[in-house]
Design a protein around this motif. Structure first.
Motif, PDB file in Angstrom:
ATOM      1  N   HIS A  73       3.675 -10.696  -9.539  1.00 47.75           N
ATOM      2  CA  HIS A  73       3.135  -9.435  -9.030  1.00 47.75           C
ATOM      3  C   HIS A  73       4.066  -8.930  -7.938  1.00 47.75           C
ATOM      4  N   GLU A 139      -0.215  -2.741 -13.453  1.00 47.69           N
ATOM      5  CA  GLU A 139      -1.343  -2.784 -12.519  1.00 47.69           C
ATOM      6  C   GLU A 139      -1.990  -1.411 -12.619  1.00 47.69           C
ATOM      7  N   HIS A 151      -3.219   2.932  -5.266  1.00 49.55           N
ATOM      8  CA  HIS A 151      -3.045   3.629  -6.542  1.00 49.55           C
ATOM      9  C   HIS A 151      -3.579   5.056  -6.409  1.00 49.55           C
ATOM     10  N   HIS A 205      -8.739  -4.549  -8.675  1.00 52.72           N
ATOM     11  CA  HIS A 205      -9.065  -3.164  -8.288  1.00 52.72           C
ATOM     12  C   HIS A 205     -10.367  -2.769  -8.959  1.00 52.72           C
ATOM     13  N   HIS A 226      -4.680 -10.339  -6.966  1.00 51.95           N
ATOM     14  CA  HIS A 226      -4.812 -10.489  -5.506  1.00 51.95           C
ATOM     15  C   HIS A 226      -6.259 -10.631  -5.047  1.00 51.95           C
ATOM     16  N   ASP A 284       3.233  -9.190  -4.238  1.00 46.73           N
ATOM     17  CA  ASP A 284       2.806  -7.776  -4.290  1.00 46.73           C
ATOM     18  C   ASP A 284       3.746  -6.941  -3.418  1.00 46.73           C
TER      19      ASP A 284
HETATM   20 ZN    ZN Z   1      -2.934  -4.037  -6.147  1.00 43.65          ZN
END
Ligand code: ZN
Length: 394
Positions: A73, A139, A151, A205, A226, A284
């Protein structure tokens, strides 16, 4: 076999690494490791002799020798992100990661329009074929508005099988993982479709309930994106996605172990609850990794990095990390209480398995000669990728 992969002009070496503490998936060997033609050829204890002599011998002086780190990620680094969809940007973004123990990176793409995603996936598929990245992680875009993080909420949408198939075709076999929110209409069907196609499904998410998350796991989802970030908190009467993901032995759990995304105490509780063999350290990382403070853009949104913490300029949500995976390993030993071998596996063996990269993530004969050599304090002393020195010891 790639000869054009990132940063490698050098030849594949035929080398015997001696006096090593070798971390494999199963144990720690004290002995030697032989690399040949870009692969692990052999390993043995100090008392044994290699079957064939090597062209060169390097005494690693008792250092750790571990599988090259695998970051499943990661959005970018060095001022670039993978969404730029240019090979030059991809290789530039990889540079700070490659220099710090990471030998395999999945290029993570944040939510974008169908057209933009297709363009990005096509470009990254070529970068994967060339050996720069190990594959693609979508993602999004099928995520929850209420948990959108960094996002663009206007681009989030319900799972669309036709769109997914177009993206999968554009990825040309390099789509490794997709993160989605299981509560969106059509999500379970998409989980099954992706799993059938060999794509790992991650839950993240999301506003999903405990039961909705369990349904996604029963449909084949196997990774937690995550953990803790961008999902409802664990509550004793409503355990939600965290309860379902932590409580299911089939799930590999990503943790952004940078002391910003997750408090060390929460990281320790999660690790104790699931055991270190389900923990996957991820970065990330966004464009600021390897650069530092400044103003950046991520998926069309403005991001400010101050004192190493990336936040959206609008609203202040944490927007990815600025760490490299080697740093997450050191912090796992320091703050999560993992022993060095367990921390190294959490950044190599475990994530590689989670996304089906079966040719790496361990040091066994026949696997890629992706090796990181680490000092006692787990700083990187040397590194080989496909048997080529990308950082020479000494
Ligand atoms: Zn994320």
């Amino acid at each position: 076999m790639s000869t054009t992969a990132t940063g490698f002009g050098a030849e594949q070496v035929d080398v015997l690494l001696t006096n090593a503490r070798i971390v494999t998936a199963a144990t720690v060997h004290h002995g030697w490791l032989r690399l040949r033609q870009g692969r692990v050829a052999e390993l043995g204890s100090a008392a044994q002799q290699p079957a064939h002599p090597a062209a060169a011998t390097v005494d690693v002086a008792g250092r750790w020798v571990a599988p090259g780190l695998v970051d499943i990620h990661c959005h970018g680094g060095a001022g670039h992100d993978f969404g730029e969809a240019r090979t030059q940007a991809t290789t530039a973004a990889l540079a700070p990661h490659l220099g710090s123990g990471t030998t395999s990176t999945l290029a993570s793409l944040v939510t974008a329009s169908a057209e933009d995603l297709l363009h990005q996936v096509r470009s990254l598929a070529a970068d994967a074929t060339a050996g720069h990245v190990a594959g693609i992680h979508l993602e999004g875009p099928y995520l929850a508005e209420a948990r959108c993080g960094a996002h663009d909420p206007t681009q989030l949408r319900d799972p669309d099988p036709a769109e997914f198939e177009r993206l999968r075709a554009a990825a040309d076999g390099h789509l490794r993982m997709i993160t989605l929110a299981p509560e969106r209409p059509g999500a379970l069907e998409l989980v099954r479709r992706a799993v059938d196609a060999g794509v790992t499904v991650a839950v993240g998410h999301t506003e999903a309930t405990y039961a909705q998350t369990q349904a996604a796991l029963d449909a084949g989802a196997r990774v937690a994106t995550h953990l803790f970030n961008a999902m409802p908190a664990l509550h004793h009467r409503t355990p939600g996605p965290i309860g379902a993901l932590l409580g299911d032995d089939r799930v590999t759990v990503e943790l952004i172990n940078d002391q910003v995304h997750v408090h060390p105490a929460s990281g320790r509780i999660a690790t104790a609850a699931m055991g270190p063999e389900r923990l996957a350290l991820v970065t990330d990382a966004m464009a600021a990794a390897g650069v530092g403070d400044g103003d950046y853009e991520l998926g069309g949104l403005r991001v400010e990095v101050r004192e190493g913490t990336a936040r959206l300029a609008d609203g202040g949500a944490v927007a990815g990390s600025t760490i490299v995976l080697g740093e997450a390993v050191r912090q796992a030993v320091q703050h999560l209480g993992l022993d060095p071998a367990a921390a190294l596996r959490a950044a190599s063996t475990i994530p590689a398995r989670a996304v089906g990269l079966t040719d790496r993530g361990d040091l066994a004969p026949g696997l890629r000669a992706d090796v990181v050599i680490l000092n006692e304090d787990l700083t990187v002393a040397g590194q080989l990728r496909e048997g080529r020195w990308t950082r020479h010891l000494g």
